[in-house]
Design a protein around this motif. Structure first.
Motif, PDB file in Angstrom:
ATOM      1  N   SER A 142      11.018  -0.701  17.455  1.00  0.00           N
ATOM      2  CA  SER A 142      12.048  -1.032  16.468  1.00  0.00           C
ATOM      3  C   SER A 142      11.435  -1.235  15.089  1.00  0.00           C
ATOM      4  O   SER A 142      11.992  -0.800  14.068  1.00  0.00           O
ATOM      5  N   LYS A 143      10.265  -1.858  15.055  1.00  0.00           N
ATOM      6  CA  LYS A 143       9.577  -2.050  13.780  1.00  0.00           C
ATOM      7  C   LYS A 143       9.139  -0.720  13.180  1.00  0.00           C
ATOM      8  O   LYS A 143       9.177  -0.529  11.966  1.00  0.00           O
ATOM      9  N   VAL A 144       8.712   0.189  14.051  1.00  0.00           N
ATOM     10  CA  VAL A 144       8.303   1.514  13.566  1.00  0.00           C
ATOM     11  C   VAL A 144       9.503   2.262  13.003  1.00  0.00           C
ATOM     12  O   VAL A 144       9.410   2.898  11.949  1.00  0.00           O
ATOM     13  N   VAL A 145      10.642   2.213  13.697  1.00  0.00           N
ATOM     14  CA  VAL A 145      11.860   2.862  13.188  1.00  0.00           C
ATOM     15  C   VAL A 145      12.226   2.290  11.821  1.00  0.00           C
ATOM     16  O   VAL A 145      12.571   3.030  10.888  1.00  0.00           O
ATOM     17  N   LYS A 146      12.142   0.971  11.696  1.00  0.00           N
ATOM     18  CA  LYS A 146      12.419   0.311  10.409  1.00  0.00           C
ATOM     19  C   LYS A 146      11.477   0.834   9.334  1.00  0.00           C
ATOM     20  O   LYS A 146      11.901   1.167   8.208  1.00  0.00           O
ATOM     21  N   ALA A 147      10.180   0.947   9.668  1.00  0.00           N
ATOM     22  CA  ALA A 147       9.189   1.411   8.693  1.00  0.00           C
ATOM     23  C   ALA A 147       9.420   2.876   8.318  1.00  0.00           C
ATOM     24  O   ALA A 147       9.264   3.259   7.151  1.00  0.00           O
ATOM     25  N   GLU A 150      12.156   2.976   5.887  1.00  0.00           N
ATOM     26  CA  GLU A 150      11.677   2.524   4.580  1.00  0.00           C
ATOM     27  C   GLU A 150      10.842   3.600   3.895  1.00  0.00           C
ATOM     28  O   GLU A 150      10.931   3.790   2.674  1.00  0.00           O
ATOM     29  N   GLY A 151      10.037   4.321   4.703  1.00  0.00           N
ATOM     30  CA  GLY A 151       9.243   5.401   4.141  1.00  0.00           C
ATOM     31  C   GLY A 151      10.116   6.522   3.609  1.00  0.00           C
ATOM     32  O   GLY A 151       9.844   7.103   2.550  1.00  0.00           O
ATOM     33  N   GLU A 152      11.180   6.846   4.344  1.00  0.00           N
ATOM     34  CA  GLU A 152      12.104   7.891   3.906  1.00  0.00           C
ATOM     35  C   GLU A 152      12.822   7.470   2.618  1.00  0.00           C
ATOM     36  O   GLU A 152      13.009   8.277   1.697  1.00  0.00           O
ATOM     37  N   ILE A 153      13.219   6.205   2.559  1.00  0.00           N
ATOM     38  CA  ILE A 153      13.892   5.709   1.353  1.00  0.00           C
ATOM     39  C   ILE A 153      12.938   5.736   0.164  1.00  0.00           C
ATOM     40  O   ILE A 153      13.308   6.136  -0.948  1.00  0.00           O
ATOM     41  N   ALA A 154      11.685   5.331   0.414  1.00  0.00           N
ATOM     42  CA  ALA A 154      10.687   5.353  -0.656  1.00  0.00           C
ATOM     43  C   ALA A 154      10.480   6.773  -1.169  1.00  0.00           C
ATOM     44  O   ALA A 154      10.354   7.008  -2.380  1.00  0.00           O
ATOM     45  N   GLN A 155      10.447   7.733  -0.243  1.00  0.00           N
ATOM     46  CA  GLN A 155      10.283   9.127  -0.651  1.00  0.00           C
ATOM     47  C   GLN A 155      11.487   9.596  -1.462  1.00  0.00           C
ATOM     48  O   GLN A 155      11.337  10.286  -2.476  1.00  0.00           O
ATOM     49  N   LYS A 167      -1.823   5.885  -4.320  1.00  0.00           N
ATOM     50  CA  LYS A 167      -1.636   4.715  -3.457  1.00  0.00           C
ATOM     51  C   LYS A 167      -0.214   4.664  -2.914  1.00  0.00           C
ATOM     52  O   LYS A 167       0.004   4.378  -1.723  1.00  0.00           O
ATOM     53  N   GLN A 168       0.763   4.926  -3.772  1.00  0.00           N
ATOM     54  CA  GLN A 168       2.155   4.924  -3.331  1.00  0.00           C
ATOM     55  C   GLN A 168       2.407   6.036  -2.324  1.00  0.00           C
ATOM     56  O   GLN A 168       3.133   5.844  -1.340  1.00  0.00           O
ATOM     57  N   TYR A 169       1.820   7.182  -2.562  1.00  0.00           N
ATOM     58  CA  TYR A 169       1.952   8.310  -1.642  1.00  0.00           C
ATOM     59  C   TYR A 169       1.382   7.959  -0.267  1.00  0.00           C
ATOM     60  O   TYR A 169       2.023   8.209   0.768  1.00  0.00           O
ATOM     61  N   LEU A 170       0.186   7.378  -0.237  1.00  0.00           N
ATOM     62  CA  LEU A 170      -0.448   7.042   1.039  1.00  0.00           C
ATOM     63  C   LEU A 170       0.354   5.985   1.797  1.00  0.00           C
ATOM     64  O   LEU A 170       0.491   6.058   3.032  1.00  0.00           O
ATOM     65  N   LYS A 171       0.898   5.030   1.073  1.00  0.00           N
ATOM     66  CA  LYS A 171       1.731   4.015   1.727  1.00  0.00           C
ATOM     67  C   LYS A 171       2.977   4.658   2.318  1.00  0.00           C
ATOM     68  O   LYS A 171       3.399   4.327   3.432  1.00  0.00           O
TER      69      LYS A 171
END
Length: 327
Positions: A142-147, A150-155, A167-171
């Motif tokens: 569930s935490k991975v799905v959440k992350a 968040e990664g998709e939203i950040a992108q 740094k932002q790209y790697l995160k």
């Protein structure tokens, strides 16, 4: 890295090929639906295939402990179904028309059906896990799905952002891609009762492998053969997704010319070709390859001390093969 000859003779298919076929059978049985449109969308999604790397990592990691294929195959299937769900939703966000050389669900059936398909896949993932794993692993997934979300939203939020940093790209790719590889290794090792040190090493292997995998995938947007990758070159940055090779070029001496093209409201084929030329000229390709190699080297260190069993050779083979990935 291992030699070419060893890479060709020790692949994960050699070791767990039969189990992966059973994973596919489990996925097909799990994704049956009485809804005709959903059934058709799922069938086309399954027919598109895939390398099944994430379920392979679940099974290979399990080989370092008390391997029980009856326990691990449903978990491997769940991980792959989760991955499929993220791809469907990713294609909606990016408005992607093609994946793996085939029309995407949203392109073929429309965004509404694609959303429902992705949601169905997520629901099936958690239903499988509820019958197959511990509450602890359910929380971890569930935490991975959440992350991943968040990664998709950040992108999405960073689209067309010419000031995005390395740094932002790697995160972003850590959350979007690497965490699911790490979870795949963790689940396989944990469910097979591996010692905590082995579980940690395999999890870290998975994360670093996932980072290298995504960087290599992003490189293919500039160097790949569309006939193999299933999408046109430059499709990422045309959609405003600026990945490591382009980020490097933006911060190079070629910045002004790159920015001048990126600032256009639309691109002609010559614009795309020129951006790719500038990325090559800036050293962005080599910089990204070196970054991928550094993650592969780190991944290798985490499995150096593991038992010299065939599964370890297969993991090493995956590292070697990634350096020459062309699709």
């Amino acid at each position: 890295m291992k030699s070419q000859s060893k890479r060709l003779t020790v692949s994960y298919v050699d070791i767990i090929g039969d189990e992966l076929k059973r994973v596919d059978e489990h996925i097909k049985a799990t994704l049956l639906s009485k809804q005709k449109v959903l059934e058709a969308a799922l069938r086309e999604l399954l027919e598109a295939g895939g390398k099944r790397l994430r379920p392979a990592l679940v099974l290979l990691s399990g080989k370092f402990g008390k391997y029980d294929d009856k326990k691990l195959i449903p978990l491997a299937a769940a991980v792959e179904i989760l991955h499929m769900a993220t791809l469907v939703h990713d294609d909606i966000i990016d408005d992607s028309k093609i994946r793996r050389g085939r029309p995407t669900v949203q392109s073929r059936w429309g965004k509404d059906i694609a959303v429902f398909t992705g949601d169905f896949l997520f629901a099936k993932t958690f239903l499988l896990l509820a019958h197959s794993t511990t509450f602890e692993n359910m929380r971890g997934l569930s935490k991975v799905v959440k992350a991943i979300c968040e990664g998709e939203i950040a992108q999405y939020q960073s689209r067309y952002d010419k000031y995005v940093t390395v740094k932002q790209y790697l995160k972003r790719i850590g959350r979007k891609t690497a965490l699911l590889f790490a979870l795949s290794c963790y689940v396989g090792a944990h469910e097979s009762e591996c010692p905590s040190k082995v579980v940690r090493c395999l999890r870290e292997f998975g994360f670093n492998f996932g980072m290298a995998f995504q960087i290599t995938d992003d490189l293919l947007d500039f160097t790949g053969d569309p006939a193999k990758t299933g999408k046109p070159v430059g499709s990422d940055f045309v959609q405003g997704v600026y990945t490591l090779p382009l980020i490097y070029a933006i911060n190079s001496s070629y910045r002004d010319e790159v920015i001048k093209i990126l600032d256009k409201e639309s691109y002609v084929p010559e614009d795309v070709e020129r951006v790719i030329e500038l990325v090559h000229a800036s050293g962005g390709i080599e910089y990204s390859r070196n970054m991928a190699r550094s993650y592969l080297k780190r991944a290798s260190t985490f499995i150096d001390g593991l038992a010299p069993i065939p599964a370890k050779a297969a993991l090493e083979n995956l590292l070697d093969g990634l350096t020459e990935r062309s699709y």
